[in-house]
Design a protein around this motif. Structure first.
Motif, short mmCIF file in Angstrom:
data_model
loop_
_atom_site.label_atom_id
_atom_site.label_comp_id
_atom_site.label_asym_id
_atom_site.label_seq_id
_atom_site.Cartn_x
_atom_site.Cartn_y
_atom_site.Cartn_z
N ALA A 11 22.49 42.20 43.53
CA ALA A 11 21.24 41.46 43.32
C ALA A 11 20.82 41.59 41.86
CB ALA A 11 20.16 42.01 44.24
N THR A 12 20.28 40.51 41.32
CA THR A 12 19.86 40.51 39.92
C THR A 12 18.36 40.68 39.75
OG1 THR A 12 19.75 38.09 40.01
CG2 THR A 12 21.81 39.08 39.22
N SER A 13 17.62 40.58 40.85
CA SER A 13 16.16 40.76 40.80
C SER A 13 15.68 41.06 42.22
CB SER A 13 15.48 39.49 40.28
OG SER A 13 15.62 38.43 41.22
N GLY A 15 13.43 39.36 43.83
CA GLY A 15 13.39 38.09 44.53
C GLY A 15 14.77 37.69 45.05
N HIS A 16 15.80 37.91 44.23
CA HIS A 16 17.17 37.61 44.64
C HIS A 16 17.58 38.46 45.84
CE1 HIS A 16 21.71 37.55 43.50
NE2 HIS A 16 21.44 36.62 44.41
N ALA A 17 17.24 39.76 45.78
CA ALA A 17 17.60 40.66 46.88
C ALA A 17 16.91 40.24 48.18
CB ALA A 17 17.22 42.10 46.52
N ALA A 19 15.77 37.27 48.96
CA ALA A 19 16.30 35.99 49.42
C ALA A 19 17.63 36.20 50.15
CB ALA A 19 16.49 35.05 48.22
N LEU A 20 18.46 37.08 49.63
CA LEU A 20 19.73 37.38 50.30
C LEU A 20 19.50 38.02 51.67
CD1 LEU A 20 21.69 38.82 47.24
CD2 LEU A 20 22.26 36.73 48.50
N GLU A 23 18.46 35.50 54.12
CA GLU A 23 19.58 34.65 54.51
C GLU A 23 20.50 35.34 55.53
OE1 GLU A 23 21.99 33.49 51.21
OE2 GLU A 23 23.57 32.57 52.48
#
Length: 292
Positions: A11-13, A15-17, A19-20, A23
């Protein structure tokens, strides 16, 4: 053994983590320190299809202090807490418990948030967080919520986290003046899981009358055992005697239903818990009176 095949995503942020996780839900696990997750994967007790590495999400790590509270990022490692003079001064209960947690190599990688989310019944920090009255900030892709630590642990290796949620921060309220604390545990060897452990906090008012007591045990139930009700007998006492503390220990022993294990019978765990309750309450009271 080697783990089952999985997909790795860094994860790069935050929010990214999140969102993953939204999902992939239960099919995904967050990788922080990995000190609990990786062994369970190697034994194939856990088989996540996706591993979301959050070690690069720097906003999840670090300690922030104010006059009223301290916020600890979930990705903060034990070693960082051990070396944080502010944590040691504000929360001596944490400072006293940290050396009891596993071994230095594990504390170099292990994170506070990862430990709390693993919710091992014998682990020290869940009991410590309940004793300190911590609040846990939980986030998902849809928002945030805050949960008292006392409501976070639902059973052995089970928490109140939903499949799409992440523990992002732990907030600790400042301890009142004239508070003393103590943590003790018994294990077969230093670094082993505790046969029993006790975290105690005693607060005195301006006249040195006991105004608050917190008492939480680890290793003797499926989750932290809050024995504050048994310790309430000390409230209002100006001179806490050894006899009064022995009565609390007896009440705690009566309420426990420890599981027992290959290392200790249930009766031995109950006995040790009583001894530790006496010792931690005595020490916490002494520290509250003398400002230690």
């Amino acid at each position: 053994m080697k783990p089952a095949a999985f997909r790795y995503i860094a994860a790069t942020s935050l929010g990214h983590a999140l969102a993953l996780k939204a999902e992939h839900g239960d099919e995904a696990k967050f990788l922080a320190g990995g000190q609990s997750l990786m062994p369970t994967m190697n034994f194939r007790l856990a088989r996540p299809a996706v591993l979301i590495d959050i070690n690069g999400v720097n906003e999840l790590a670090g300690v922030r202090c104010s006059d009223h509270a301290t916020q600890i990022g979930a990705l903060t490692r034990y070693r960082a807490l051990e070396r944080d003079a502010g944590i040691q001064a504000r929360f001596p209960l944490i400072g006293e418990a940290l050396p009891e947690i596993a071994h230095p190599q594990i504390r170099n990688r292990g994170t506070l948030g990862g430990n709390l989310c693993h919710a091992d019944p014998a682990s020290e920090m869940p009991a410590i967080m309940v004793a300190l009255g911590a609040s846990l900030r939980i986030a998902s892709a849809h928002g945030e919520r805050v949960l008292p630590a006392s409501e976070f642990f639902l059973g052995g290796l089970t928490t109140a986290l939903a499949p799409d949620e992440m523990l992002v921060e732990i907030e600790l309220p400042a301890a009142p003046a004239r508070s003393g604390s103590c943590f003790m545990e018994v294990a077969r060897r230093r670094g082993d899981f505790a046969i029993a452990g006790v975290a105690a906090m005693v607060t005195l008012d301006g006249d040195y009358i006991c105004s608050n007591v917190r008492l939480v045990l680890c290793g003797v139930g499926e989750m932290p055992v809050d024995a504050g009700g048994a310790a309430d007998a000390l409230l209002g006492q100006a001179d806490i005697t050894d006899a009064a503390i022995c009565d609390v220990a007896a009440a705690v022993q009566a309420m426990l239903d420890p599981p027992g294990s290959v290392h200790a019978t249930a009766a031995y765990q109950r006995h040790i818990a009583g001894v530790l309750v006496e010792r931690t309450l005595t020490t916490a009271h002494m520290r509250a009176r003398h400002g230690q």
